[in-house]
Design an enzyme around this catalytic site. Sequence first.
Site, PDB file in Angstrom:
ATOM      1  N   SER A   3     -24.693  -6.392  -7.686  1.00  0.00           N
ATOM      2  CA  SER A   3     -24.366  -7.793  -7.435  1.00  0.00           C
ATOM      3  C   SER A   3     -23.881  -8.443  -8.721  1.00  0.00           C
ATOM      4  O   SER A   3     -24.337  -8.117  -9.813  1.00  0.00           O
ATOM      5  CB  SER A   3     -25.589  -8.522  -6.868  1.00  0.00           C
ATOM      6  OG  SER A   3     -26.117  -9.419  -7.808  1.00  0.00           O
ATOM      7  N   LYS A   4     -22.910  -9.337  -8.534  1.00  0.00           N
ATOM      8  CA  LYS A   4     -22.314  -9.977  -9.707  1.00  0.00           C
ATOM      9  C   LYS A   4     -23.367 -10.753 -10.488  1.00  0.00           C
ATOM     10  O   LYS A   4     -23.299 -10.854 -11.695  1.00  0.00           O
ATOM     11  CB  LYS A   4     -21.199 -10.936  -9.272  1.00  0.00           C
ATOM     12  CG  LYS A   4     -19.924 -10.222  -8.875  1.00  0.00           C
ATOM     13  CD  LYS A   4     -18.741 -11.175  -8.827  1.00  0.00           C
ATOM     14  CE  LYS A   4     -17.487 -10.395  -8.458  1.00  0.00           C
ATOM     15  NZ  LYS A   4     -16.267 -11.181  -8.499  1.00  0.00           N
ATOM     16  N   ARG A   5     -24.319 -11.312  -9.762  1.00  0.00           N
ATOM     17  CA  ARG A   5     -25.297 -12.161 -10.436  1.00  0.00           C
ATOM     18  C   ARG A   5     -26.397 -11.352 -11.112  1.00  0.00           C
ATOM     19  O   ARG A   5     -26.789 -11.637 -12.221  1.00  0.00           O
ATOM     20  CB  ARG A   5     -25.912 -13.167  -9.455  1.00  0.00           C
ATOM     21  CG  ARG A   5     -25.143 -14.479  -9.402  1.00  0.00           C
ATOM     22  CD  ARG A   5     -25.741 -15.425  -8.388  1.00  0.00           C
ATOM     23  NE  ARG A   5     -25.931 -14.770  -7.095  1.00  0.00           N
ATOM     24  CZ  ARG A   5     -27.124 -14.531  -6.544  1.00  0.00           C
ATOM     25  NH1 ARG A   5     -28.223 -14.905  -7.163  1.00  0.00           N
ATOM     26  NH2 ARG A   5     -27.200 -13.946  -5.373  1.00  0.00           N
TER      27      ARG A   5
END
Length: 463
Positions: free
Chosen positions: A251-253
């Site tokens: 996930s990007k986060r």
Amino acid sequence: MEVPEAANVRVRIAPSPTGFAHLGTASTALYNVLFARQSRGTFALRIDDTDQERNRPEYEQLIYESLGWLGLNWDEGPDRGGPYAPYRQSERVDLYRQYAAKLLADGKAYKCFCTAEELEAERRQAQFEKRPYKYSRRCLIDPPKDRTEFAVRFKVPGGEVKFKDMIRGEMVFDADLIGDFILMKSDGFPTYQFASPVDDAAMKISHVIRGEEHLSNTPYQLMIIDALAYERPVAYAHMPLILAKDGAKLSKRKHPESNLMLYREQGYLPEALINYLALLGWNPGTPQEIFTFDELVKVFSFDRVQHAGARFDWEKLNWINGEWIRAMDDAELVRRLRPFLPDLDDATIMRAVPALKTRMVKLADAVPLLDYLWTDPEPPVLEPDAIDRIKAAFAAIQDVRWEPEPLHEALTRVADESGVSRNKTFMPIRLSLTGKKISLPIDYTLALLPKDVAMQRLRRVAG
Ligand code: GLU
């Protein structure tokens, strides 16, 4: 595997500029480029910027920059033009509108006037009745007369949708399970599900190579291509997802490893990242692990791509990067290190390179190993016997040539005569010169400093 006739192969990636450039984009781009180069075909970069709210031009720039850094060059794209321009989907909205109008006129799509609340109520009802949700076709059967705002919905013909996946073989989907879906939103913009196949068809894409998360989109998109009486792509390939080490979706986060720019900032070599990405999801069927791009073009094939998700492994990447660093020509390595070491001149970096090669996993590691050359570390407080060892070393190196080899000889002699280990002998010297417990090998640590500076750092500790 059969390779289609040269020059007819056209592949593309279609990243969305809605955040930093993603590792998955590089991986998908790599497989597309390898396939294109193998078949002397064309690789196009199409910018999927139909999400009006989340697109940013600076994110588009990051896509160009990061793919350019990796050397994954595209033949056609927004910045480069090409026979099927424009390559930015936001500039192709008229085309999507025309195609939507055609599907409406042919009775293959219809206007849907339902509000978000009405659709939500339908969905809840389906949930309540424990059946999978499909749009009720209310606006097809009995369209309301008093509304003007509408979306365009595709009338799913049903039946079976079959296609060839170069990794998974023959795929069959039951389109009777697919509800009528939106092609154009009420704001006049297309959905991804509509714009993507229109462009793949209009741009004569022969092979759609993309992430596995799009596998379930393919039957939707093929139905649209069929409805528009376009020729279908020859085949699809859905690449395994890249997973975090714990098996979660990247996930990007949550996962810094998903940010492509991070690799450049930390000093991973583009060659090494390409090498690693190729092996993440594919295996050559031989023990070879280090591959140049040109070697990959020769040996890559979709039949050796795994079906399961591929777990990201920092250790393996670090090993591959280290191998590439050690194998690199010294002068080239100086050039790569240059941006990380603005305080040093090329000659000094060059002198450090043989030692750096033994310690560096990534280019940024050179900074903590060399910063004692442009800073003045705090002198350590040492025990009396450690100070004695510095005094012995000081005397032994005073008159030797200021080069790693003679310094090495002199220091090992001191260590061997002292009765304590080399490590123990060198640690106070290391601490006095660099302020750190970890440094380059002691001979290089000394030789890289001008002699007077090195001697002064030892003298101020040992008195
Ligand atoms: N914008 C989509 C993505 O980045 C494109 C998917 C596709 O290749 O069709 O996932």
